[in-house]
Motif scaffolding. Structure first.
Motif, mmCIF file in Angstrom:
data_model
loop_
_atom_site.group_PDB
_atom_site.id
_atom_site.type_symbol
_atom_site.label_atom_id
_atom_site.label_comp_id
_atom_site.label_asym_id
_atom_site.label_seq_id
_atom_site.Cartn_x
_atom_site.Cartn_y
_atom_site.Cartn_z
ATOM 1 N N LEU A 166 0.886 -1.199 -0.038
ATOM 2 C CA LEU A 166 -0.083 -0.030 -0.039
ATOM 3 C C LEU A 166 0.953 1.301 -0.060
ATOM 4 O O LEU A 166 0.354 2.324 -0.421
ATOM 5 C CB LEU A 166 -0.807 0.078 1.132
ATOM 6 N N ALA A 167 1.928 1.210 0.359
ATOM 7 C CA ALA A 167 3.088 2.269 0.165
ATOM 8 C C ALA A 167 3.454 2.330 -1.287
ATOM 9 O O ALA A 167 3.588 3.222 -1.912
ATOM 10 C CB ALA A 167 4.031 2.271 1.266
ATOM 11 N N MET A 168 4.032 1.027 -1.802
ATOM 12 C CA MET A 168 4.545 1.107 -2.952
ATOM 13 C C MET A 168 3.726 1.203 -4.243
ATOM 14 O O MET A 168 4.204 1.942 -5.253
ATOM 15 C CB MET A 168 5.120 -0.607 -3.303
ATOM 16 N N ARG A 169 2.203 1.039 -4.078
ATOM 17 C CA ARG A 169 1.148 1.116 -5.111
ATOM 18 C C ARG A 169 1.620 2.716 -5.374
ATOM 19 O O ARG A 169 0.835 3.293 -6.440
ATOM 20 C CB ARG A 169 -0.012 0.678 -4.871
ATOM 21 N N CYS A 192 8.937 -3.064 7.481
ATOM 22 C CA CYS A 192 8.663 -3.726 6.016
ATOM 23 C C CYS A 192 8.153 -2.695 5.161
ATOM 24 O O CYS A 192 8.033 -2.925 4.011
ATOM 25 C CB CYS A 192 7.857 -4.866 6.505
ATOM 26 N N GLY A 193 7.301 -1.703 5.795
ATOM 27 C CA GLY A 193 6.576 -0.852 4.836
ATOM 28 C C GLY A 193 7.162 0.559 4.652
ATOM 29 O O GLY A 193 6.636 1.414 3.950
ATOM 30 N N GLY A 194 8.359 0.545 4.917
ATOM 31 C CA GLY A 194 9.235 1.928 4.562
ATOM 32 C C GLY A 194 10.546 1.802 4.308
ATOM 33 O O GLY A 194 11.135 2.094 3.184
ATOM 34 N N PHE A 195 11.094 1.293 5.203
ATOM 35 C CA PHE A 195 12.913 1.061 5.182
ATOM 36 C C PHE A 195 13.340 0.071 3.993
ATOM 37 O O PHE A 195 14.175 0.214 3.242
ATOM 38 C CB PHE A 195 13.344 0.794 6.404
ATOM 39 N N SER A 196 12.282 -0.874 3.730
ATOM 40 C CA SER A 196 12.598 -1.938 2.498
ATOM 41 C C SER A 196 12.295 -1.260 1.170
ATOM 42 O O SER A 196 13.206 -1.274 0.381
ATOM 43 C CB SER A 196 11.431 -3.081 2.734
ATOM 44 N N ILE A 197 11.513 -0.232 1.144
ATOM 45 C CA ILE A 197 11.330 0.584 0.211
ATOM 46 C C ILE A 197 12.440 1.543 -0.128
ATOM 47 O O ILE A 197 13.007 1.638 -1.286
ATOM 48 C CB ILE A 197 10.018 1.430 0.093
ATOM 49 N N ALA A 198 13.074 2.373 0.995
ATOM 50 C CA ALA A 198 14.115 3.083 0.946
ATOM 51 C C ALA A 198 15.291 2.274 0.235
ATOM 52 O O ALA A 198 16.028 2.669 -0.356
ATOM 53 C CB ALA A 198 14.523 3.722 2.195
#
Length: 492
Positions: A166-169, A192-198
């Motif tokens: 829901l962050a990546m979309r 899992c919902g922020g730093f993995s994206i970073a």
């Protein structure tokens, strides 16, 4: 299994992010909060908590970096997104492990969430090479173009339940079309919902300053909604929080995308295959402990089959194992925190006091809430009216198709609905009358395939959609441009 925070591998090791945020690299901020594994209560590390000043600094930096990113050749922007998708696959085990431990996901749910996240990256990577406007009719000698332009800086506020996807979309398509992004993940699922994206975009070669990931509380979210450098807010979360976001962002004339809660109806007609109806209801109600905006919050069952349906749902609920999802032996993990447990328990207890029957479950042990079945739920009862966000099948009988439509529409929410029937024509006739943004015939309510526009109406959102072709509408703005060989002589 029991693991230490870094046992899965070094890519998301806490030594990289512990007590930090991502804003032109990893850096400490003034305050931090613990990362808690809900299944065990263990502390897995800490994340920095951004202040309003941190948000302001990151937003200004993002605006400064955005122009160069938007001017980057389209194939280079696409390559960054493809590389991020490749890295997500290469670090699959670590990402899945963090989803299991930090968000309480069972492993199949975590694996599915990563799969659709990778798909979202691939879909976004195609956007830079797609047509970005139209040539409009005009007078001879003048070229008239409507073209899509990036908004500038997009603020993304993401939730805890499907924290990575829901962050990546929002992050992926916003970056693809040339925006910079400031992401504020839920502080309960910031790894899992922020730093993995970073980490994905850091390793994929995204230029510094184009993406910032800053966990924080309500004050950080409010600062993002007010910041003059931020042109748009994409928010996914509860309706109550969405109303606050909408009010603040609207006062500052931001473009706004609100993806909010739901009280979604799964309608089971009297001609339905009972086995399929039970299987679909089980998935739609209990997946991720019911902590999904699309969860089937109302199970409307034709009165001819309601007793058998209730008996079989109770039998199914009593046999769904609940426990630590890291063990790999359970169908349901923990709720995210005690507040959510208390909320679900309160709705169940009030509904029983109002006359509903408890056919299965209804009890919590710590954060583990057993699969629950309530029968005889009627309008006015708490389980009929309120979003539960917990593993509760709320069964309401109906006598006619017209009554099913009336019951399904008896809510301010308008996200998802589903109908199970052997007669597709009958189901579609019912579906045409439902006020929802997502409609599924012969399926359950929890569906998202990335390529589809996703959004609700009423209390489920502000009528916008995200995903697939809707991403061009969301993350760009129209610019009308005309070109003449020479300026005309006007008569004044």
């Amino acid at each position: 299994m029991t693991t230490t925070p870094d046992a899965a591998g070094p890519w998301l090791a806490s030594t990289t992010w512990n007590s930090k945020a991502f804003s032109r690299g990893w850096r400490a901020l003034g305050k931090s909060s613990d990362v808690i594994e809900p299944a065990t209560g263990r502390t897995l590390g800490a994340v920095a908590n951004a202040s309003p000043d941190d948000i302001a600094s990151a937003s200004a930096d993002a605006r400064a970096a955005q122009a160069a990113w938007a001017a980057t050749p389209y194939d280079q922007r696409a390559a960054v997104l493809r590389k991020a998708a490749e890295l997500a696959g290469a670090n699959r085990e670590e990402i899945v492990d963090w989803l299991v431990r930090e968000s309480g996901s069972i492993r199949p749910k975590a694996e599915f969430e990563l799969a659709v996240t990778i798909k979202a990256l691939h879909e976004a990577s195609a956007m830079p090479s797609q047509a970005q406007g139209q040539v409009l009719p005009s007078e001879p000698g003048r070229l008239s173009i409507a073209r899509r332009r990036p908004i500038g800086v997009v603020g993304v506020i993401s939730p805890f339940n499907f924290p990575l996807y829901l962050a990546m979309r929002a992050v992926a398509p916003a970056l693809a079309v040339g925006n910079a992004v400031v992401l504020k993940p839920d502080p309960r699922t910031s790894v899992c919902g922020g730093f993995s994206i970073a980490r994905l975009f850091e390793d994929a070669g995204l230029p510094a300053g184009v993406l910032h990931v800053l966990p924080g509380g309500g004050d950080a979210g409010e600062a993002l909604c007010k910041d003059p450098n931020v042109g748009m807010i994409q928010f996914t979360g509860s309706t109550a929080a969405g109303r606050r976001v909408g009010k603040v962002a609207g006062e500052h004339l931001k473009k706004l995308s609100l993806e909010l809660g739901g009280k979604n109806s799964l309608i089971v007609l009297d001609d339905a295959d009972m086995d399929l109806a039970i299987a679909n209801t089980t998935w739609g109600v209990y997946l991720h402990q019911g902590q999904i905006c699309m969860s089937a919050g109302r199970v409307l069952v034709h009165s001819k089959i309601a007793d058998e349906f209730t008996r079989r749902m109770a039998e199914k609920a009593n046999n769904l194992p609940v426990g630590d999802p890291a063990s790999g032996q359970v169908a349901m993990g923990p709720l995210i925190n005690q507040g959510q447990v208390d909320h679900a328990s309160d709705i169940v207890h009030r509904s029983v006091a109002q006359g509903a029957k408890l056919a299965a479950g209804g009890e919590a042990k710590g954060l583990f809430f057993g699969a629950t079945v309530l029968s005889g739920v009627k309008p006015g009862m708490a389980a009929f009216e309120e979003e539960i966000f917990g593993p509760v099948a709320s069964i309401t009988p109906f006598d006619s198709d017209e009554e099913a439509v009336r019951l399904a529409n008896q809510t301010d929410f308008g996200l998802s609905a589903a109908i199970i029937s052997r007669s597709v024509g009958r189901a579609m006739a019912i579906g045409e009358q439902l006020r929802v943004g997502l409609l599924h015939i012969n399926d359950q309510t929890v569906n998202d395939e990335v390529v589809n526009p996703f959004g609700g109406v009423g209390a489920s959102g502000n009528g916008t959609s995200i995903g697939g072709p809707a991403n061009w509408e969301e993350f760009t703005q129209w610019q009308w441009m005309t070109v003449k060989d020479a300026a005309p002589r006007y008569p004044l």
